[in-house]
Design an enzyme around this catalytic site. Structure first.
Site, PDB file in Angstrom:
ATOM      1  N   VAL A 550       0.848  -1.189   0.000  1.00 55.94           N
ATOM      2  CA  VAL A 550       0.000   0.000   0.000  1.00 55.94           C
ATOM      3  C   VAL A 550       0.884   1.240   0.000  1.00 55.94           C
ATOM      4  O   VAL A 550       1.860   1.306   0.748  1.00 55.94           O
ATOM      5  CB  VAL A 550      -0.898   0.020   1.253  1.00 55.94           C
ATOM      6  CG1 VAL A 550      -1.854   1.193   1.186  1.00 55.94           C
ATOM      7  CG2 VAL A 550      -1.670  -1.274   1.380  1.00 55.94           C
ATOM      8  N   ASP A 661      -9.053 -11.805   6.469  1.00 54.31           N
ATOM      9  CA  ASP A 661      -7.731 -11.338   6.875  1.00 54.31           C
ATOM     10  C   ASP A 661      -7.847 -10.239   7.922  1.00 54.31           C
ATOM     11  O   ASP A 661      -7.218  -9.192   7.813  1.00 54.31           O
ATOM     12  CB  ASP A 661      -6.952 -10.857   5.642  1.00 54.31           C
ATOM     13  CG  ASP A 661      -5.459 -10.686   5.948  1.00 54.31           C
ATOM     14  OD1 ASP A 661      -4.972 -11.308   6.925  1.00 54.31           O
ATOM     15  OD2 ASP A 661      -4.792  -9.915   5.245  1.00 54.31           O
TER      16      ASP A 661
END
Ligand SMILES: *[C@@H]1O[C@H](CO)[C@@H](O)[C@H](O)[C@H]1NC(C)=O
Ligand SMILES: *[C@@H]1O[C@H](CO)[C@@H](O)[C@H](O)[C@H]1NC(C)=O
Ligand SMILES: *[C@@H]1O[C@H](CO)[C@@H](O)[C@H](O)[C@H]1NC(C)=O
Ligand SMILES: *[C@@H]1O[C@H](CO)[C@@H](O)[C@H](O)[C@H]1NC(C)=O
Length: 827
Positions: A550, A661
């Site tokens: 990210v 997750d």
């Protein structure tokens, strides 16, 4: 047993008293306590006496029919209180509604057939053996009938009861095979009962009887709720605006009962009233002297009315006894409409703001549409619009529905922020707190009130159209803008989603980027180049997760720069790639205050990127495992937020999403320590086995449910497991696996928690955290909840709904089972 029989019999009794007279012997054999019977009969006879005249039940045999003509006949109840037949449709001379109404009071319809659609003059209704009631048009073809509710029963008679119930029976004295009371429309009458999944629907408008936007419903969980129904608009707020909160055994609701004395209540399994709709201190008029009814109005207000039984003057009319107190202006008008509440008449009016007009000109409570192109659609079909702000005096909005909130900014800044925000339709600014709130297009809950000093600004097109977008003249070096933004408190909440302009400033040059103009509902399609520039060549990595890295980026123009987090997805399964855009669109539609919002995506060549709003306050991991322990209160709030976000993904959004997750790195915090879940919906995009291997890397004692390793089906319960681990981490402010602990027994948090719980050493578990220990009841509850969530057997783990209820203390948490299975399984 006695009470249940008594209760249901009693209600049935009330609804078909004449029938019941013949069955007294049955009643006597079924219910033992004679005193009950006696008192019930006395009560009944007293209460029903006005309607019990000397007549007997008037059975209407099969074959009888009625015609829709002016001054036509109807089937009356014995007392003459209620009529069944064709009621003239409003002031139309040649339209009729098949209905039940008060025969002695003008124009009070309590039930209607054919989904509220009127039928032409000359139509007819007939009682038949196999279909029950059949409504036919003048040509004789079927418009509506009761056959699907008969379950194969045959009909011999119909009759209109004095309670307002139209009943069909198979013999002159048998149980109903069909009754209008089981198919309520917008009104309930005393003695009427609503079972689980039963619903009362509002009309569409004063003059249209078809289904409207509001519903009173007894949910399967036992909760009676009022809610807005608008499935056509996915972000419509369908949360209940009223709830009886009777979903918790032993007070779980089984029926809504409107009893003969005029109280309406939610009854539990054993018949006891667990929620009274009308508060104790409201005087309920006597049913001997007054007719009563409860109607859900077309603007969502549930109101109990009464009318004298004996009256000489037709002008008497219905009086209001009680309305459910809700801020009806928050729900009562359509979208983009401004509501005004009349507290004398206890009613509302709705008005379109300037530059807006009614979608359906005949439905003045309906939604309004802009007379200009919304900025959300700016640039669509190559047309760009200039916008102005128009002042809405004395108008406030429901701040719960505020899309983005800023504090400490001036009114001018608030206004320009809205002007520059493609997704801003209205902005409000409250001077004493310097608070600015922006609302999305399709706003609701606008409330005009002379007592309110708030000002709202409505964004409207100013009539100027062009084929080129408006470009902010000012050109600033990105770095300067960024530092200004970071330094000032102005844009504390970096939620400014300015994706409307496809421009990005970089090195003093303005580059126009041609986008493929494909429209998605909510998310934006970016080109790779734009994102590459936005992230300065993917320079600043914010983190790396199971599905890719990210990067921090900045998009927008001029004053409307906004930070984003750009996720570069590693590898997508071929299959999932075909669905990429659909999936992304689903994720983009998933809005909740505990979920990080997806702003856009990029699909170019084999590049797949997702663009999220940027959360400056970092992740739960930073929050929990930083230098100092966050307050217990903040931790409670965070855990409740995560639970609500997960509940939304699991049960409340249109497509069920298993996160797969959940871990502290994937939970971000906003400025107010609200937890926002990130990365949801992505697991589905990734190759199955990749998901497995990457998550497995985190080891047996991470956040991953044991079934991942056992080739067992992965269900919602994997998220519950991860939540349980995170909840323990939040309670203890430590990582779930911590090998450098001095005491070996403490290394694995889940095991350590079980040990501490069963040996009553919670103080050690929280490492002598005074705040937590002084809130020992909650602490114990939270520990119990987490131990339930991390049960090895997924079926033992609670649902996220149960978890949220337990966290909030609404439900008792039973003692978790001893972890014998844990020992054999994963220890
Ligand atoms: C219906 O009845 C009303 C009142 O009795 C009367 O004034 C009216 O003329 C009647 N209309 C027709 C079409 O028969
Ligand atoms: C009754 O209605 C159903 C559908 O609502 C229809 O299929 C059936 O033909 C109707 N019965 C008659 C006798 O028209
Ligand atoms: C009532 O509204 C519905 C939905 O807009 C429409 O289809 C119907 O024709 C309306 N009925 C009347 C009688 O206006
Ligand atoms: C109706 O319900 C209210 C509230 O539960 C109760 O107090 C009242 O006695 C009931 N009336 C009858 C006739 O059962």
């Amino acid at each position: 047993m006695g009470m249940v029989v008594l209760d249901s019999l009693y209600l049935y009794l009330a609804s078909s008293f004449y029938w019941f007279k013949n069955q007294k012997s049955l009643f006597l054999t079924m219910v033992k306590p004679l005193s009950y019977i006696f008192s019930f009969f006395t009560a009944l006879i007293l209460l029903l006496s006005p309607s019990i005249s000397a007549q007997s039940r008037s059975n209407i045999p099969v074959g009888n029919s009625l015609s829709a003509i002016i001054n036509g006949s109807s089937w009356l109840s014995p007392s003459g209180d209620f009529a069944f037949g064709f009621h003239q449709y409003l002031n139309h001379t040649n339209l009729f509604l098949l209905a039940i109404w008060y025969a002695k009071i003008p124009d009070t319809i309590v039930w209607f057939a054919n989904e509220g659609n009127p039928v032409p003059q000359g139509s007819s209704v007939t009682i038949t053996t196999d279909e029950g009631l059949i409504l036919s048009n003048p040509q004789g073809s079927n418009l509506w009938n009761t056959s699907s509710d008969l379950n194969g029963n045959v009909v011999s008679y119909g009759f209109m009861s004095d309670t307002g119930n139209m009943i069909l029976t198979s013999s002159s004295d048998s149980n109903p095979v069909w009754q209008s009371f089981e198919h309520p429309t917008d009104t309930l009458l005393p003695t009427q009962v609503m079972n689980i999944e039963g619903a009362v629907d509002s009309r569409l408008s004063e003059t249209n009887f078809t289904k409207g936007r509001y519903q009173l419903r007894l949910q399967t969980d036992g909760n009676a709720v009022l809610h807005v129904m608008d499935q056509t608009i996915y972000w419509a707020d369908t949360r209940p605006y009223f709830a009886s909160n009777t979903w918790n055994p032993p007070n779980q609701g089984k029926q809504v009962i409107y009893n003969v004395s005029g109280q309406m209540y939610v009854a539990a399994e054993n018949g006891t009233a667990v929620y009274n709709f009308i508060p104790e201190d409201t005087v309920i008029v006597s049913s001997r002297d007054y007719y009563q009814r409860v109607t859900l109005s077309f603007y969502g207000l549930l109101t109990w009315y009464y009318h004298p039984r004996n009256f000489t003057n037709n002008e008497v009319g219905w009086s209001k006894m009680y309305s459910i107190i809700v801020n009806i202006c928050n729900v009562g008008c359509g979208f983009n409409s401004i509501c005004s509440y009349d507290d004398v008449a206890h009613s509302i009016s709705c008005d379109c703001p300037s530059h807006y007009s009614l979608v359906d000109p005949t439905d003045k409570y309906g939604s309004c549409k802009p007379d200009f192109q919304l900025s959300e659609d700016d640039g669509k079909d190559g047309v760009f619009v200039e916008y102005n702000l128009v002042r809405l005096q004395n108008t406030k909005f429901d701040s719960d529905k505020c899309d983005k909130r800023f504090e400490g900014i001036t009114e001018e800044q608030c206004k320009s922020s809205c002007l520059g925000d493609r997704f801003c339709a209205v902005a409000t600014w409250v001077g004493d707190k310097d608070t600015c709130c922006k609302y999305k297009p399709l706003f609701s809950g606008g409330n005009h009130d002379r007592k309110v000093s708030e000002t709202a600004w409505l964004k409207v097109g100013n009539g100027t159209y062009s084929t080129a977008p408006l470009i902010t003249k000012e050109k600033t070096k990105l770095n300067t803008v960024v530092s200004v933004l970071l330094g000032g408190s102005v844009f504390v909440n970096l939620g400014l989603l300015m994706v409307g302009f496809f421009f990005i400033y970089r090195k003093k040059q303005l580059r126009s980027v041609k986008q493929p103009r494909k429209e998605y509902d909510n998310v934006h399609c970016f080109s790779y180049k734009v994102l590459e520039e936005a992230t300065d060549g993917f320079k600043e990595e914010l983190g790396r997760g199971a599905f890719g890295a990210v990067y921090k980026g900045v998009i927008g123009a001029g004053n409307y720069l906004t930070f984003v987090a750009v996720k570069k997805l590693d590898r997508i399964s071929n299959n999932a790639d075909k669905e990429f855009e659909t999936e992304v669109n689903t994720i983009g539609k998933t809005h909740h205050k505990n979920l990080v919002r997806l702003v856009g995506f990029c699909k170019e060549g084999d590049q797949r990127l997702l663009v999220y709003e940027f959360m400056r306050n970092g992740s739960l991991a930073d929050f929990l495992f930083g230098d100092h322990r966050p307050s217990w209160e903040a931790r409670i709030k965070t855990s409740e937020g995560i639970a609500r976000g997960l509940l939304y993904l699991h049960e409340e959004c249109s497509t069920q999403i298993i996160h797969c997750d959940i871990k502290p790195q994937n939970i971000l915090l906003d400025d107010h320590q609200n937890a926002l879940i990130a990365d949801f919906g992505i697991a589905k995009l990734m190759a199955q086995n990749q998901t497995h291997t990457t998550t497995a890397i985190r080891g047996t004692k991470g956040y991953v449910a044991p079934e991942w390793f056992k080739n067992k089906p992965v269900t919602l319960k994997v998220d519950v497991y991860s939540f349980g681990v995170i909840l323990l981490e939040i309670i203890c402010c430590r990582r779930s696996v911590c090998m450098d602990r001095i005491e070996e027994e403490e290394a694995i948090l889940t095991d350590w928690a079980f040990d501490c719980y069963f040996s009553n050493r919670l103080d050690q578990l929280v490492n002598d955290d005074i705040e937590a220990i002084s809130d020992i009841i909650r602490l114990k509850r939270f520990v119990k909840i987490s131990l339930w969530c991390i049960q090895e057997d997924p079926s033992l783990r609670p649902s996220m709904r149960a978890v949220t209820q337990m966290l909030e203390g609404l439900v008792e948490v039973p003692a978790p089972p001893c972890p014998t299975s844990i020992a054999s399984g994963t220890r």
